[in-house]
Design a protein around this motif. Structure first.
Motif, short mmCIF file in Angstrom:
data_model
loop_
_atom_site.label_atom_id
_atom_site.label_comp_id
_atom_site.label_asym_id
_atom_site.label_seq_id
_atom_site.Cartn_x
_atom_site.Cartn_y
_atom_site.Cartn_z
N PHE A 33 14.23 -7.77 17.61
CA PHE A 33 12.90 -7.19 17.40
C PHE A 33 12.86 -5.67 17.63
CE2 PHE A 33 11.85 -11.64 18.94
CZ PHE A 33 11.84 -12.16 17.66
N ARG A 36 10.30 -3.88 15.41
CA ARG A 36 8.89 -3.96 15.84
C ARG A 36 8.65 -2.95 16.97
NH1 ARG A 36 6.31 -9.28 14.10
NH2 ARG A 36 7.90 -10.32 12.84
N ASP A 39 8.00 0.68 15.81
CA ASP A 39 6.59 0.87 15.45
C ASP A 39 5.78 1.27 16.67
OD1 ASP A 39 6.54 0.47 12.72
OD2 ASP A 39 6.07 -1.66 12.83
N THR A 45 2.83 1.06 11.76
CA THR A 45 2.76 -0.39 11.59
C THR A 45 3.01 -0.70 10.11
OG1 THR A 45 1.38 -2.32 11.92
CG2 THR A 45 0.25 -0.34 11.30
N SER A 52 4.67 -13.15 13.53
CA SER A 52 5.80 -13.19 14.47
C SER A 52 6.91 -14.03 13.84
CB SER A 52 5.36 -13.82 15.78
OG SER A 52 5.05 -15.19 15.54
N ARG A 228 7.65 -6.90 5.68
CA ARG A 228 6.99 -5.65 6.03
C ARG A 228 7.01 -4.64 4.86
NH1 ARG A 228 8.08 -3.81 11.03
NH2 ARG A 228 7.30 -1.81 10.31
#
Ligand code: NAD
Ligand code: USQ
Length: 394
Positions: A33, A36, A39, A45, A52, A228
């Motif tokens: 992760f 993430r 970000d 974002t 998740s 994403r």
């Protein structure tokens, strides 16, 4: 086949895991992760909200009836890598799990060191795990077209026949990349070639161009399956950024003269290239290199295509180039190996109109225009972006 996808929570790793699963392979995903957390560090974002990893996997099971195994951990931890490869028992490992932003690697010393440590050490741990557990495992590793830079001669697929003082040899193509990130990929490529030559491993290095797009056949089915979509100046890539800029009437940010030419491909072609590479493995001891892109465009040409597709009112803004790179250069790169394996490319002109602009327009109310501003300067050894990576990583 049993295929382990490293970086399986990322922009490309997630849709690839789904594509491999959809065609009937048993897939496991590995991630720590880190993406993430970048970000959180940068105040950015994904434009398209993402679920998740646990929700994604549950949604895929419900949609397709296929399960995905997941392993959460860091590739720079050799024990985690060894245990994960042993437990899953893959026939192929697809390795996406690296820090992949050139600007992020150029923020300051800590970000450069983090990028090269994360990428080079992670890949070394994967190579050692494969060599010790099962050298027959085929490693499919994501490299980058940017490893080559912009030489004044044709770019070949990884190797170059060199004639020197009456003798001839086949050598790795000389590299002259443009960021500490791209350099980490060059270091990886050398380590891969060495492991194939010395331990007899089988590896495919996919020198991929810039990927655009956000939808694949498999991610479209449910909002928890979406991948994403980045438009900020650190992780957003040029085409995805410009489409979002056009959708919210922001000028298209062409860095410098805009003659920078790059190989590009649709995200649907990425997932298909990985399938083709896995299903047609390299031979034991072979270090195989494919240039993975389908079309090439200059930044200026991309801006013109987006202007034409988005309609009146879209302006182009010439921004002083924050990078050190050739802005007008020769570019001719071979890319026939994946086509020979059967790749049927999508074309930017179609994807722009059918999918990309629509996605950007649908989400434009969530755009933060301040994130379009280039924040990292190549000529400076310290750019004011987020906390120092050493604190962030700790
Ligand atoms: P991404 O950042 O969205 O995905 C990478 C994933 O790897 C993330 O989920 C991240 O959390 C994970 N990761 C990073 N370091 C890790 C570690 N040490 N241990 C475990 N997990 C780790 O990036 P992406 O755009 O999906 O790119 C995937 C790969 O493809 C990268 O290697 C990148 O260099 C390469 N590539 C990407 C593009 C592009 O246009 N996006 C083009 C060419 C090559
Ligand atoms: N650029 C602009 N305007 C922008 C953003 C970028 O003109 O708003 C220019 C850059 O100066 C550069 C080109 O567009 O000349 C490409 O930049 P990019 O950010 O789209 O792509 P890059 O930094 O090269 O990196 C991306 C991915 C990386 C991958 C690489 C493939 O982030 O993971 O390895 O594309 S390649 O470019 O083939 O090396």
């Amino acid at each position: 086949m049993r295929i382990l996808v490293l970086g399986g929570d990322g922009y490309l790793g997630w849709p690839t895991a789904l594509h491999l699963s959809a065609v009937g392979h048993d897939v496991g995903v590995v991630d720590n992760f880190a993406r993430r957390r970048y970000d959180d560090e940068l105040g950015t974002t994904s434009l398209v909200p993402i679920a998740s990893l646990a929700r994604r996997i549950a949604a895929w099971r419900a949609e397709s009836g296929h399960s995905l195994e997941s392993y959460v951990g860091d590739l720079t931890d050799p024990v985690f890598v060894h245990q994960t490869v042993r437990r899953f028992g893959p026939e192929a490992v697809v390795h996406f799990a690296e820090q992949r932003s050139a600007p992020y690697s150029m923020v300051d010393q800590a970000h450069a060191v983090y990028t090269q440590t994360n990428n080079v050490v992670g890949t070394l741990n994967v190579l050692f795990a494969i060599a010790e557990l099962d050298p027959a495992i085929h490693l499919v590793k994501l490299g980058s077209m940017g490893e080559y830079g912009t030489p004044d001669i044709d770019i070949e697929e990884g190797w170059l026949e060199v004639h020197h003082k009456g003798r001839t040899d086949r050598m790795l193509y000389p590299k002259r990349p443009g960021s500490f990130y791209h350099l980490s990929k060059v270091h990886d490529s050398h380590n891969l070639e060495f492991a194939c030559r010395v331990w007899g491993l089988a590896a495919t290095d996919l020198n991929q161009g810039i990927v655009y797009g956000q939808e694949t056949e498999e991610t479209r089915g449910h909002r928890d399956l979406l991948t994403r979509f980045d438009y900020d100046a650190v992780f957003g890539t040029v085409l995805n950024r410009m489409v979002v800029q056009a959708a919210c009437d922001h000028p298209l940010t062409v860095y410098g003269s805009g003659g920078q030419t790059r190989g590009m491909l649709d995200i649907r072609d990425t997932v298909e290239c990985i399938r083709l590479a896995c299903e047609h493995p390299a031979a034991p001891g072979e270090f195989r290199v494919f240039n993975q892109f389908t079309e090439e465009f200059s930044v200026r040409a991309i801006a013109s295509m987006i202007q034409a597709a988005a309609g009146d009112g879209v302006r182009v803004q010439t921004v002083p180039n924050p990078r050190v790179e050739a802005e007008d250069h020769y570019y001719h790169a071979a890319h026939s190996a994946l086509l020979d394996l059967g790749l049927q490319p999508h074309h930017l002109q179609d994807t722009l109109v059918e999918s990309l602009l629509a996605i950007a327009r649908r989400h434009r109310s969530h755009v933060d225009p301040s994130l379009f501003e280039p924040s990292v300067q190549w000529r400076s050894t310290a750019s004011p972006v987020g906390p120092r990576a050493s604190e962030f990583v700790a």
